[in-house]
Design a protein around this motif. Structure first.
Motif, PDB file in Angstrom:
ATOM      1  N   HIS A   1      86.832  -3.395 -40.875  1.00 21.12           N
ATOM      2  CA  HIS A   1      86.333  -3.378 -39.500  1.00 21.12           C
ATOM      3  C   HIS A   1      86.414  -4.771 -38.890  1.00 21.12           C
ATOM      4  O   HIS A   1      86.849  -4.937 -37.735  1.00 21.12           O
ATOM      5  CB  HIS A   1      84.886  -2.862 -39.486  1.00 21.12           C
ATOM      6  N   ARG A   2      86.028  -5.783 -39.663  1.00 23.10           N
ATOM      7  CA  ARG A   2      86.113  -7.159 -39.165  1.00 23.10           C
ATOM      8  C   ARG A   2      87.561  -7.573 -38.943  1.00 23.10           C
ATOM      9  O   ARG A   2      87.868  -8.307 -38.001  1.00 23.10           O
ATOM     10  CB  ARG A   2      85.438  -8.111 -40.158  1.00 23.10           C
ATOM     11  N   GLU A   3      88.458  -7.129 -39.823  1.00 23.01           N
ATOM     12  CA  GLU A   3      89.870  -7.487 -39.683  1.00 23.01           C
ATOM     13  C   GLU A   3      90.467  -6.894 -38.408  1.00 23.01           C
ATOM     14  O   GLU A   3      91.268  -7.547 -37.723  1.00 23.01           O
ATOM     15  CB  GLU A   3      90.657  -6.984 -40.892  1.00 23.01           C
ATOM     16  N   LEU A   4      90.090  -5.660 -38.099  1.00 19.08           N
ATOM     17  CA  LEU A   4      90.707  -4.946 -36.981  1.00 19.08           C
ATOM     18  C   LEU A   4      90.061  -5.250 -35.634  1.00 19.08           C
ATOM     19  O   LEU A   4      90.694  -5.052 -34.593  1.00 19.08           O
ATOM     20  CB  LEU A   4      90.642  -3.433 -37.235  1.00 19.08           C
ATOM     21  N   THR A   5      88.814  -5.715 -35.637  1.00 18.30           N
ATOM     22  CA  THR A   5      88.088  -5.904 -34.377  1.00 18.30           C
ATOM     23  C   THR A   5      88.819  -6.803 -33.378  1.00 18.30           C
ATOM     24  O   THR A   5      88.973  -6.428 -32.205  1.00 18.30           O
ATOM     25  CB  THR A   5      86.668  -6.435 -34.646  1.00 18.30           C
ATOM     26  N   PRO A   6      89.305  -8.006 -33.758  1.00 16.48           N
ATOM     27  CA  PRO A   6      89.989  -8.844 -32.767  1.00 16.48           C
ATOM     28  C   PRO A   6      91.230  -8.168 -32.185  1.00 16.48           C
ATOM     29  O   PRO A   6      91.494  -8.259 -30.979  1.00 16.48           O
ATOM     30  CB  PRO A   6      90.372 -10.104 -33.568  1.00 16.48           C
ATOM     31  N   LEU A   7      91.984  -7.489 -33.037  1.00 18.95           N
ATOM     32  CA  LEU A   7      93.217  -6.839 -32.576  1.00 18.95           C
ATOM     33  C   LEU A   7      92.906  -5.683 -31.630  1.00 18.95           C
ATOM     34  O   LEU A   7      93.526  -5.553 -30.566  1.00 18.95           O
ATOM     35  CB  LEU A   7      94.016  -6.348 -33.780  1.00 18.95           C
ATOM     36  N   VAL A   8      91.947  -4.838 -32.008  1.00 18.94           N
ATOM     37  CA  VAL A   8      91.620  -3.675 -31.176  1.00 18.94           C
ATOM     38  C   VAL A   8      90.986  -4.104 -29.859  1.00 18.94           C
ATOM     39  O   VAL A   8      91.219  -3.480 -28.811  1.00 18.94           O
ATOM     40  CB  VAL A   8      90.700  -2.701 -31.946  1.00 18.94           C
TER      41      VAL A   8
ATOM     42  N   ALA B   1      93.660   3.763 -33.941  1.00 16.85           N
ATOM     43  CA  ALA B   1      93.158   5.012 -34.516  1.00 16.85           C
ATOM     44  C   ALA B   1      92.447   4.752 -35.839  1.00 16.85           C
ATOM     45  O   ALA B   1      91.386   5.344 -36.123  1.00 16.85           O
ATOM     46  CB  ALA B   1      94.318   5.990 -34.716  1.00 16.85           C
ATOM     47  N   GLU B   2      93.008   3.844 -36.645  1.00 18.09           N
ATOM     48  CA  GLU B   2      92.359   3.493 -37.912  1.00 18.09           C
ATOM     49  C   GLU B   2      90.998   2.854 -37.655  1.00 18.09           C
ATOM     50  O   GLU B   2      90.022   3.136 -38.371  1.00 18.09           O
ATOM     51  CB  GLU B   2      93.234   2.528 -38.702  1.00 18.09           C
ATOM     52  N   PHE B   3      90.910   2.014 -36.642  1.00 21.61           N
ATOM     53  CA  PHE B   3      89.641   1.371 -36.293  1.00 21.61           C
ATOM     54  C   PHE B   3      88.588   2.422 -35.961  1.00 21.61           C
ATOM     55  O   PHE B   3      87.426   2.311 -36.391  1.00 21.61           O
ATOM     56  CB  PHE B   3      89.860   0.440 -35.103  1.00 21.61           C
ATOM     57  N   GLY B   4      88.995   3.445 -35.213  1.00 21.59           N
ATOM     58  CA  GLY B   4      88.066   4.516 -34.886  1.00 21.59           C
ATOM     59  C   GLY B   4      87.588   5.248 -36.126  1.00 21.59           C
ATOM     60  O   GLY B   4      86.398   5.578 -36.256  1.00 21.59           O
TER      61      GLY B   4
END
Length: 376
Positions: free
Chosen positions: A39-46, A11-14
């Motif tokens: 955004h870069r931090e969350l991209t691999p996880l999402v 949800a945070e990524f969105g």
């Protein structure tokens, strides 16, 4: 796997993606940089999270087909493949959800100080600076020397540099401590191996507002730059010395003379000063926490020997690692090839974190596990 935490991060990524599309974010350079970094931090996880959701749906469909005699064999193979991939994703997500260092994304103040060994220590300090410069270039970072004090034979008794770029602190944080070199110095006529040391400090650069500097406690001196600095840099009083609480036990002295501009040198000197104060506060806080726990994994002091550079054997040994994993080719490392060393140290830390979390999970079995994951 804690689904709730993954749902929150997705949800945070969105929200971050939507914020990046807002023209207001573009108008605020600091906020835009924060959003793009997150955004870069969350991209691999999402990305893994979404793949897991899709595979979970596919697995449910494949299991339904097991009831169909005509599709049973094909469905059984699909179930096995999907189950294996899901297990792999779970393991990858577990690593990505481990607590991270909040300073990882910050720029760095890098300090090298010659220790035991006289002139040879100063020469090794220059060798380390060259190694870090090449490593930074390979990692897409920029290293800029702010101040250097020359020593005998072309060495340096002290070097202060700024390293800027994406996740600079994460790239260099493992370098904190005493680096020991074993080699035959150029001045040694009988071929004897000498041991010298250089202390390396890696300070996450203090962000604006993180440390409040009282102007009445800081004395600013200006003077003519020393040494080589290019045309014009040492013909004006452009160098700046910032002294914090002069004459007291808390005194900190910072010199910056890399720029021709006195204003820029002053700004950078204050940034370095704030970073040192922040590091001092962190060290004091960690010491209090260690005393409270009444147990230590290590002393945590910079005087600890972390690495040995053995020239006769062309070997670098990192003493925080074990077995064959602790040894690396010296010629490669000194040419800037620090990445394998950093990767091994990061991997070792992740393994320790996972073991600690498993131990905690076992201790809390039956009572429900508390949320222990940090943000990715």
């Amino acid at each position: 796997m804690t689904g709730g935490r993954l749902d929150e991060l997705a949800a945070e990524f969105g929200m971050v993606e939507r914020a990046l599309g807002d023209p207001a974010a573009l108008a605020d350079a600091r906020e835009y940089a924060r959003l793009t970094r997150r955004h870069r931090e969350l991209t691999p996880l999402v990305t893994l999270y979404r793949e897991r959701e899709a595979l979970t749906r596919d697995l449910a469909g494949a299991r339904e087909l097991l009831a169909d005699p005509d599709m049973r064999d094909l469905a059984a193979g699909e179930v096995e493949t999907l189950t294996t991939r899901l297990a792999g994703i779970e393991a990858e997500l577990e690593v990505l959800l481990l607590p991270t260092d909040p300073d990882d994304a910050k720029d760095v103040i890098l300090e090298l100080r010659a220790g035991a060994g006289g002139a040879e220590a100063g020469l090794f300090a220059v060798d380390l600076l060259r190694m870090y410069t090449r490593y930074a270039e390979g990692a897409g970072l920029k290293l800029n020397v702010l101040d250097a004090s020359e020593s005998d034979l072309g060495g340096a008794s002290k070097v202060v540099a700024e390293v800027t770029g994406e996740f600079a602190f994460r790239a260099l944080k493992w370098e904190r401590g005493v680096h020991r070199v074993q080699r035959v110095p150029a001045t040694e006529s009988q071929g004897r191996i000498h041991t010298s040391t250089v202390t390396v400090a890696v300070l996450p650069e203090a962000e604006q507002g993180e440390v409040q500097l009282d102007p009445s406690e800081v004395r600013i001196d200006v003077f003519r730059s020393q040494g080589a600095g290019g045309q014009g840099v040492n013909t004006t009083d452009s160098a700046v010395r910032a002294v914090y609480r002069a004459g007291t036990p808390d005194e900190i002295v910072v010199v910056c003379q890399d720029s021709r501009s006195q204003i820029k040198n002053r700004e950078k000197a204050l940034v370095v000063l704030a970073s040192r104060l922040a590091e001092r506060e962190r060290a004091a806080r960690e010491e209090r926490e260690r005393e409270t726990r009444a147990s230590q994994v290590g002393t945590g002091e910079r005087s600890e020997k972390i690495r040995t550079y053995n020239y006769p054997q062309n070997r670098v040994t990192d003493h925080r690692l074990e077995g064959d994993a602790k040894n690396f080719a010296l010629d490669s490392v000194m040419a800037g090839g620090l990445s394998p060393v950093v990767a091994a140290l990061a991997r070792d830390e992740r393994e320790r974190q996972l073991l600690a979390m498993q131990d905690e999970g076992g201790a809390e079995a039956g009572g429900g596990r508390r949320g222990t994951y940090g943000s990715a």
